[in-house]
Design an enzyme around this catalytic site. Structure first.
Site, PDB file in Angstrom:
ATOM      1  N   HIS A 306      -8.286  94.700  18.831  1.00  0.00           N
ATOM      2  CA  HIS A 306      -7.911  95.839  19.605  1.00  0.00           C
ATOM      3  C   HIS A 306      -6.663  95.526  20.362  1.00  0.00           C
ATOM      4  O   HIS A 306      -6.195  94.320  20.274  1.00  0.00           O
ATOM      5  CB  HIS A 306      -9.098  95.520  20.956  1.00  0.00           C
ATOM      6  CG  HIS A 306      -9.240  96.630  21.930  1.00  0.00           C
ATOM      7  ND1 HIS A 306      -8.339  96.745  23.214  1.00  0.00           N
ATOM      8  CD2 HIS A 306      -9.950  97.691  21.917  1.00  0.00           C
ATOM      9  CE1 HIS A 306      -8.567  97.895  23.472  1.00  0.00           C
ATOM     10  NE2 HIS A 306      -9.484  98.583  23.047  1.00  0.00           N
ATOM     11  N   ASP A 364     -16.632  99.891  18.728  1.00  0.00           N
ATOM     12  CA  ASP A 364     -16.966 100.490  17.563  1.00  0.00           C
ATOM     13  C   ASP A 364     -17.742  99.774  16.298  1.00  0.00           C
ATOM     14  O   ASP A 364     -18.286 100.582  15.622  1.00  0.00           O
ATOM     15  CB  ASP A 364     -15.678 101.216  16.982  1.00  0.00           C
ATOM     16  CG  ASP A 364     -14.961 102.117  17.747  1.00  0.00           C
ATOM     17  OD1 ASP A 364     -14.009 101.919  18.157  1.00  0.00           O
ATOM     18  OD2 ASP A 364     -15.802 103.140  18.092  1.00  0.00           O
TER      19      ASP A 364
END
Ligand code: SDX
Length: 430
Positions: A306, A364
């Site tokens: 991320h 996700d």
């Protein structure tokens, strides 16, 4: 907002740049006058060190794994509230009173139908069209059906457009799904809550009564809360930039959907499940970990890493818990993809490469397994992300539109192309 200044030496020139502190988090150096004072731009193509705006909506601390919406931790919102409560909070800045909550629920519920002619609009698509392509097109098309809420200078029209999009996204998403499987569209039902209504529109058929499983509906509602907003991510920045030109809100949200579709962003939930399928078995994990670490191999572990979280994504923890809840409720004891996911996470989190680069599972990583268990096809995963993120895009768009300092976003560049040169007539070209 406390302010002081810092100096920057550019060649022989020393310029004074204002520094502004936020409530929490990094301060900012205001470089608005840097070009005028120095003739130089800053350079930060991925915006890794650039604050593009001031906002009061969401705060993320990537090192501590903190996510706050209007100051409230995501863990508490997901645990105690429902998605429409989070929508109210993001839009209005405060948790609703009981009266405000029931009025908001009422207003959203009564905007869930779409113009009947949208059915004809859908018939123009091939049945195998990716549902994200359908969503980009149909949300953009809403501006062709709802001219009475496209004047962004009118606060009332801005609110009507906001309500319409939050309310109609589940209907459009369900229509995209039904169209792709050749089943009739199911109308929204006003006696169902937001997430139960969405499940009903997706999985009910006219031939028999469909009973919404309350455990699945609560789990889906929590998944929507986890995806509602996330500071200045790529799709939110897209919505803000589109909105800065004065484009109508439906067009701005359609732009956000298009950006979210990318596998580096919201498309990662679909890509993560495809990756788990490709890995196929726990025995193949080392091969894929090696591919992810190989600089010459473009393969990345989808659902890992991320830009901001250099610690565990707080949403991933809640997502994992929800995943187990859903699988238990559905009596799915040994989902091979979940086994691969859990083993992949265990190995990756103990591997020096991932530890050194601070790569953790993000939201996700587990969402795909959960949504697949609920009966959604892989292509619908990012559609559900877009459904939930619509409120975040709208809240950020509204904040930008009502900021008196707002102006059209127009970045500059570092030009490395050809210097000026004269045209060469065709006859002289070799
Ligand atoms: C979302 O911004 C948001 O808030 C987004 C989001 C939201 O709610 O809006 O949180 C939703 O988009 C989550 C992210 C979903 N994307 C993925 O899961 C795709 C896989 N992840 C990567 O593509 C990547 O981690 C990003 C895109 C998420 C972040 O990329 P960055 O910040 O630009 O980091 P980077 O690409 O510069 O990577 C840093 C290093 C690199 O190695 P070096 O060049 O330094 O040697 O880490 C490596 C990368 O090669 N790396 C990975 C990796 N992610 C980064 N290596 C293997 N597998 C990965 N997944």
């Amino acid at each position: 907002m406390t302010a002081h200044s810092t100096t920057l030496k550019v060649g022989e020139k020393v310029v004074d740049l204002p520094v502004r502190e936020g409530t929490i988090g990094p301060a900012v150096v205001d470089i608005g006058k840097l070009y005028a004072q120095t003739g130089m731009f800053t350079y930060d193509p991925g915006f890794t060190s650039t604050a593009a705006c001031e906002s009061k909506i969401t705060y993320i601390d990537g090192d501590e794994g903190v996510l706050l919406h209007r100051g409230y931790p995501i863990e508490q919102l997901a645990e105690h509230g429902d998605f429409l409560e989070t929508c109210y909070l993001l839009l209005y800045g405060e948790l609703p009173t009981p009266a405000q909550k029931s009025d908001f629920d009422y207003r959203i519920t009564r905007h869930t139908m779409v113009h009947e002619q949208m059915m004809r609009f859908f018939q123009a698509f091939r049945r195998d069209a990716h549902p994200m392509a359908v969503m980009v097109a149909s949300v953009g098309a809403l501006s062709a059906f709802y001219h009475d809420s496209t004047d962004i200078s009118d606060p009332h029209q801005r609110m009507v457009a906001s309500m319409r999009m939050i309310a109609k996204m589940p209907t459009l998403a369900a229509m995209a799904y039904k169209y792709s499987i050749g089943q009739p569209f199911i109308y929204p039902k006003n006696d169902l809550d937001y997430s139960s209504n969405f499940l009903n529109m997706c999985f009910a058929v006219p031939c028999e009564e469909y009973k919404v499983n309350p455990v699945l509906s609560r789990a889906l509602d929590r998944i929507f809360i986890l995806h509602a907003d996330h500071e200045q991510n790529a799709s939110t920045s897209t919505v803000r930039l589109a909105g800065s030109s004065g484009a109508n809100p439906f067009a701005c949200i359609a732009a956000g959907i298009a950006c979210l579709w990318g596998p580096a962003h919201g498309g990662a939930n679909e890509a993560a499940l495809t990756m788990l399928r490709e890995i196929g078995s726990v025995d193949n994990i080392p091969k894929y970990i090696a591919k992810a670490k190989d600089k010459n191999d473009p393969f990345r572990l989808m659902g890992f890493g991320h830009r901001v979280y250099k610690n565990y994504d707080p949403r991933a923890k809640i997502m994992q818990k929800t995943c187990h809840e859903v699988l238990n409720e559905l009596g799915i004891k040994d989902d091979p993809l979940l086994d691969i996911a859990m083993e992949l996470e265990r190995i990756a989190l103990s591997d020096d490469y991932f530890i050194e680069k601070k790569l953790y599972p993000n939201i996700d990583f587990y969402s795909g397994i959960t949504l697949k268990a609920m009966g959604f096809p892989t292509e619908m995963f990012t559609v559900l992300f877009a459904l939930a993120r619509t409120v975040g895009w709208i809240a950020q768009w509204r904040e930008m539109i009502s900021d008196p300092a707002q102006k059209i976003g127009r970045p500059r560049q570092l030009y490395t192309g050809a210097p000026q040169r004269d045209y060469v007539p065709m006859a002289q070209r070799r």
